[in-house]
Motif scaffolding. Structure first.
Motif, PDB file in Angstrom:
ATOM      1  N   HIS A  12      35.412  40.835  46.364  1.00 47.03           N
ATOM      2  CA  HIS A  12      34.230  40.448  47.143  1.00 47.03           C
ATOM      3  C   HIS A  12      33.287  39.531  46.365  1.00 47.03           C
ATOM      4  O   HIS A  12      32.292  39.075  46.907  1.00 47.03           O
ATOM      5  N   LYS A  13      33.591  39.238  45.113  1.00 40.34           N
ATOM      6  CA  LYS A  13      32.732  38.371  44.298  1.00 40.34           C
ATOM      7  C   LYS A  13      33.294  36.953  44.312  1.00 40.34           C
ATOM      8  O   LYS A  13      34.038  36.556  43.426  1.00 40.34           O
ATOM      9  N   ILE A  14      32.922  36.185  45.325  1.00 43.28           N
ATOM     10  CA  ILE A  14      33.537  34.864  45.478  1.00 43.28           C
ATOM     11  C   ILE A  14      32.951  33.818  44.544  1.00 43.28           C
ATOM     12  O   ILE A  14      33.456  32.701  44.480  1.00 43.28           O
ATOM     13  N   ASN A  15      31.893  34.163  43.796  1.00 46.91           N
ATOM     14  CA  ASN A  15      31.347  33.198  42.845  1.00 46.91           C
ATOM     15  C   ASN A  15      32.129  33.178  41.535  1.00 46.91           C
ATOM     16  O   ASN A  15      31.936  32.299  40.707  1.00 46.91           O
ATOM     17  N   VAL A  56      52.217  33.689  38.465  1.00 40.94           N
ATOM     18  CA  VAL A  56      51.291  32.714  39.043  1.00 40.94           C
ATOM     19  C   VAL A  56      50.689  33.357  40.284  1.00 40.94           C
ATOM     20  O   VAL A  56      51.410  33.805  41.175  1.00 40.94           O
ATOM     21  N   ALA A  57      49.365  33.425  40.321  1.00 37.72           N
ATOM     22  CA  ALA A  57      48.654  33.991  41.468  1.00 37.72           C
ATOM     23  C   ALA A  57      48.046  32.855  42.285  1.00 37.72           C
ATOM     24  O   ALA A  57      47.495  31.909  41.733  1.00 37.72           O
ATOM     25  N   THR A  58      48.154  32.962  43.602  1.00 40.55           N
ATOM     26  CA  THR A  58      47.552  32.000  44.520  1.00 40.55           C
ATOM     27  C   THR A  58      46.572  32.749  45.406  1.00 40.55           C
ATOM     28  O   THR A  58      46.921  33.792  45.968  1.00 40.55           O
ATOM     29  N   PHE A  59      45.340  32.240  45.504  1.00 41.40           N
ATOM     30  CA  PHE A  59      44.316  32.922  46.292  1.00 41.40           C
ATOM     31  C   PHE A  59      43.354  31.914  46.875  1.00 41.40           C
ATOM     32  O   PHE A  59      43.326  30.752  46.470  1.00 41.40           O
ATOM     33  N   ASN A  65      34.010  33.693  54.386  1.00 39.96           N
ATOM     34  CA  ASN A  65      33.353  33.551  53.070  1.00 39.96           C
ATOM     35  C   ASN A  65      32.864  34.874  52.476  1.00 39.96           C
ATOM     36  O   ASN A  65      31.911  34.898  51.713  1.00 39.96           O
ATOM     37  N   SER A  66      33.537  35.966  52.801  1.00 41.47           N
ATOM     38  CA  SER A  66      33.076  37.270  52.330  1.00 41.47           C
ATOM     39  C   SER A  66      33.858  37.805  51.135  1.00 41.47           C
ATOM     40  O   SER A  66      33.376  38.685  50.433  1.00 41.47           O
TER      41      SER A  66
END
Length: 77
Positions: A12-15, A56-59, A65-66
């Motif tokens: 939840h910490k998109i910054n 390799v992680a893809t996100f 935007n939550s």
């Protein structure tokens, strides 16, 4: 099962980028490096400091935007 899983508390910490931990030895966080970004999808190379597992992680950020959405975690040979 992939060698890494996302830490649900960090999604939840998109910054900041999501954190991952090794599913083989349960050590975390791994060493990381950016592998690129395209069309809003971020790729990051993960290397476990303990057992040496690599993936390799893809996100990307969710449509509302939550939180982060983990698209894939693919082991590297």
């Amino acid at each position: 099962m992939p060698s890494f899983e996302a830490d649900n508390l960090t999604l939840h910490k998109i910054n900041v980028a999501p954190m991952f931990r090794c599913t083989r030895c349960h050590f975390g966080p791994p060493d990381t490096s950016w592998a690129g970004q395209k069309n809003g999808e971020h790729r990051r190379v993960l290397v476990c400091r303990s057992c040496g597992a690599r993936a390799v992680a893809t996100f990307r950020v969710a449509a509302d935007n939550s939180r982060w959405e983990i698209l894939s975690v693919e082991d590297m040979e």
